[in-house]
Enzyme design. Structure first.
Site, PDB file in Angstrom:
ATOM      1  N   SER A   1       0.847  -1.192   0.000  1.00 52.49           N
ATOM      2  CA  SER A   1       0.000   0.000   0.000  1.00 52.49           C
ATOM      3  C   SER A   1       0.886   1.246   0.000  1.00 52.49           C
ATOM      4  CB  SER A   1      -0.861   0.005   1.265  1.00 52.49           C
ATOM      5  OG  SER A   1      -1.411   1.288   1.464  1.00 52.49           O
TER       6      SER A   1
ATOM      7  N   TYR B   1      -1.814  -0.635  10.278  1.00 53.18           N
ATOM      8  CA  TYR B   1      -1.884  -0.958   8.839  1.00 53.18           C
ATOM      9  C   TYR B   1      -0.622  -0.464   8.129  1.00 53.18           C
ATOM     10  CZ  TYR B   1      -4.078  -1.274   4.177  1.00 53.18           C
ATOM     11  OH  TYR B   1      -4.378  -1.571   2.869  1.00 53.18           O
TER      12      TYR B   1
HETATM   13  P1  NAD Z   1     -11.608  -5.973   0.690  1.00 48.53           P
HETATM   14  O1  NAD Z   1     -11.904  -5.823   2.146  1.00 48.53           O
HETATM   15  O2  NAD Z   1     -12.636  -5.567  -0.304  1.00 48.53           O
HETATM   16  O3  NAD Z   1     -11.192  -7.483   0.388  1.00 48.53           O
HETATM   17  C1  NAD Z   1     -10.446  -8.274   1.260  1.00 48.53           C
HETATM   18  C2  NAD Z   1     -10.882  -9.730   1.063  1.00 48.53           C
HETATM   19  O4  NAD Z   1     -10.100 -10.530   1.940  1.00 48.53           O
HETATM   20  C3  NAD Z   1     -12.351  -9.976   1.426  1.00 48.53           C
HETATM   21  O5  NAD Z   1     -12.996 -10.701   0.395  1.00 48.53           O
HETATM   22  C4  NAD Z   1     -12.292 -10.794   2.724  1.00 48.53           C
HETATM   23  O6  NAD Z   1     -13.333 -11.744   2.842  1.00 48.53           O
HETATM   24  C5  NAD Z   1     -10.947 -11.489   2.545  1.00 48.53           C
HETATM   25  N1  NAD Z   1     -10.381 -11.882   3.829  1.00 48.53           N
HETATM   26  C6  NAD Z   1     -10.383 -11.165   4.994  1.00 48.53           C
HETATM   27  N2  NAD Z   1      -9.802 -11.879   5.968  1.00 48.53           N
HETATM   28  C7  NAD Z   1      -9.428 -13.066   5.418  1.00 48.53           C
HETATM   29  C8  NAD Z   1      -8.781 -14.222   5.924  1.00 48.53           C
HETATM   30  N3  NAD Z   1      -8.407 -14.310   7.214  1.00 48.53           N
HETATM   31  N4  NAD Z   1      -8.555 -15.237   5.083  1.00 48.53           N
HETATM   32  C9  NAD Z   1      -8.935 -15.176   3.786  1.00 48.53           C
HETATM   33  N5  NAD Z   1      -9.544 -14.109   3.252  1.00 48.53           N
HETATM   34  C10 NAD Z   1      -9.786 -13.070   4.049  1.00 48.53           C
HETATM   35  O7  NAD Z   1     -10.239  -5.203   0.476  1.00 48.53           O
HETATM   36  P2  NAD Z   1      -9.595  -4.625  -0.845  1.00 48.53           P
HETATM   37  O8  NAD Z   1      -9.769  -3.167  -0.828  1.00 48.53           O
HETATM   38  O9  NAD Z   1     -10.007  -5.414  -2.038  1.00 48.53           O
HETATM   39  O10 NAD Z   1      -8.050  -4.897  -0.524  1.00 48.53           O
HETATM   40  C11 NAD Z   1      -7.321  -5.977  -1.073  1.00 48.53           C
HETATM   41  C12 NAD Z   1      -5.852  -5.769  -0.727  1.00 48.53           C
HETATM   42  O11 NAD Z   1      -5.406  -4.507  -1.224  1.00 48.53           O
HETATM   43  C13 NAD Z   1      -5.577  -5.721   0.782  1.00 48.53           C
HETATM   44  O12 NAD Z   1      -4.312  -6.304   1.037  1.00 48.53           O
HETATM   45  C14 NAD Z   1      -5.524  -4.251   1.080  1.00 48.53           C
HETATM   46  O13 NAD Z   1      -4.788  -3.977   2.239  1.00 48.53           O
HETATM   47  C15 NAD Z   1      -4.829  -3.748  -0.187  1.00 48.53           C
HETATM   48  N6  NAD Z   1      -5.004  -2.322  -0.470  1.00 48.53           N
HETATM   49  C16 NAD Z   1      -6.249  -1.764  -0.620  1.00 48.53           C
HETATM   50  C17 NAD Z   1      -6.351  -0.409  -0.919  1.00 48.53           C
HETATM   51  C18 NAD Z   1      -7.685   0.255  -1.091  1.00 48.53           C
HETATM   52  O14 NAD Z   1      -7.719   1.478  -1.283  1.00 48.53           O
HETATM   53  N7  NAD Z   1      -8.771  -0.489  -1.044  1.00 48.53           N
HETATM   54  C19 NAD Z   1      -5.206   0.368  -1.055  1.00 48.53           C
HETATM   55  C20 NAD Z   1      -3.970  -0.230  -0.885  1.00 48.53           C
HETATM   56  C21 NAD Z   1      -3.881  -1.576  -0.615  1.00 48.53           C
END
Ligand code: NAD
Length: 282
Positions: A166, A179
């Site tokens: 991130s 985070y």
């Molecule tokens: P999201 O919350 O939409 O998706 C996360 C998914 O992980 C969900 O489907 C959830 O069910 C699953 N999950 C949670 N705990 C779990 C576990 N213990 N085992 C298996 N699956 C599990 O999040 P997102 O926004 O799609 O983020 C995806 C990745 O991108 C993450 O690593 C997040 O930190 C990173 N990220 C997101 C953003 C953003 O702006 N959304 C920015 C930078 C990085």
């Protein structure tokens, strides 16, 4: 096959953890469009299975939903057995499960004198449990799946791993210390694993998404009435492109890092942030 394309990805087998989330679902579509057979591994079985069925129908590429908890080795091993049976040997791993929690988020950005009277909204009010959960989900939740899902790559002497870091991994964002630290650890682990695996043919890289409006950060970026918070204004003012990213913006870098086209690239973290990390604010 055109050597300078993503065509080598066609027919390869990928495991993507957290695949049923906002970013995962978009990446899964991008992978299917390149012909990659993906196992969407998620703790939410219903969402993973539904998404996989939609993608398979949309792109005509075999895609399955598999339940697993990235924090439990046995559950990951059971998922691997299912992927091997239904899709074959795993050649690509995307560690996508991760996220923040309100319990590990401070109410204020910086402490001021008045906060000393009530420390709840400051660093001192953070719950250790929240801290632990965020750290585990992001760090341990990348470490364990990497141990479990790379066995086939070891045998084949070839494979590609992509972690999801991130923007806050380079410089911490206010309010979200757990985070930020957890994602910084992902960059470090990406480099460590890249070195460790370099001689056996497994490449390890990461993407560092900037600001995307998704479920995990909506509470920080939008008020209940749907209008932007002051934090959103700050983000947009510090993003040279002046907008949030769309999850689709992550697909190009993902295909690049997973394809043999980047075969000499390992140990890097690519920012996908509309210029946020390049901008000093002046
Ligand atoms: P999201 O919350 O939409 O998706 C996360 C998914 O992980 C969900 O489907 C959830 O069910 C699953 N999950 C949670 N705990 C779990 C576990 N213990 N085992 C298996 N699956 C599990 O999040 P997102 O926004 O799609 O983020 C995806 C990745 O991108 C993450 O690593 C997040 O930190 C990173 N990220 C997101 C953003 C953003 O702006 N959304 C920015 C930078 C990085």
């Amino acid at each position: 096959m055109n050597k300078y394309s993503f065509e080598d990805l066609k027919g390869k087998v990928c495991v993507m953890t957290g695949g049923a989330g906002v970013i995962g679902a978009t990446l899964a579509r991008g992978l299917a469009s390149a012909g990659v057979k993906t196992a969407i591994v998620d703790i939410n079985e219903e969402a993973a299975t539904k998404l996989a069925a939609e993608i398979e129908k949309e792109y005509g590429v075999k895609t399955i939903g598999v339940v697993a908890n990235v924090l439990e080795k046995e559950s990951l091993e059971a998922a691997k057995a299912k992927v091997n049976k239904e899709l074959g040997k795993i050649e690509i791993l995307i560690n996508g499960a991760g996220g923040n929690s309100p319990k590990a988020t401070t109410g204020v950005e910086q402490m001021v004198e008045e906060d000393k009277k009530n420390l709840d909204a400051t660093f001192y009010g953070l719950s250790m449990d929240g801290f632990q959960r965020v750290y585990d989900l992001n760090f341990k939740g990348t470490l364990l799946p990497t141990m479990v899902f790379t066995g086939d790559m070891l045998e084949a002497g070839k494979g590609a791993i992509m972690n999801i870091s991130s923007m806050n991994s380079y410089r911490p964002l206010t309010k979200i210390p757990a985070y930020s630290a957890a994602k910084a650890s992902i960059n470090n682990l990406t480099e460590w694993l890249a070195v460790h695996f370099a001689k056996i043919g497994i490449r390890v890289n990461a993407i560092a998404p900037g600001f995307f409006l998704t479920n995990q950060n909506r509470f920080l970026l939008m008020k209940e009435d749907g209008t932007p918070t002051p934090r959103t204004e700050k983000i947009l003012n510090n993003t040279p492109m002046g907008k949030f990213g769309e999850p689709e913006d992550l697909i190009g870098a993902t295909l690049y890092l997973l394809s043999d086209i980047s075969s000499f690239v390992t140990g890097i973290v690519i920012p996908i942030d509309g210029g946020f990390s390049a901008y000093s604010g002046v």
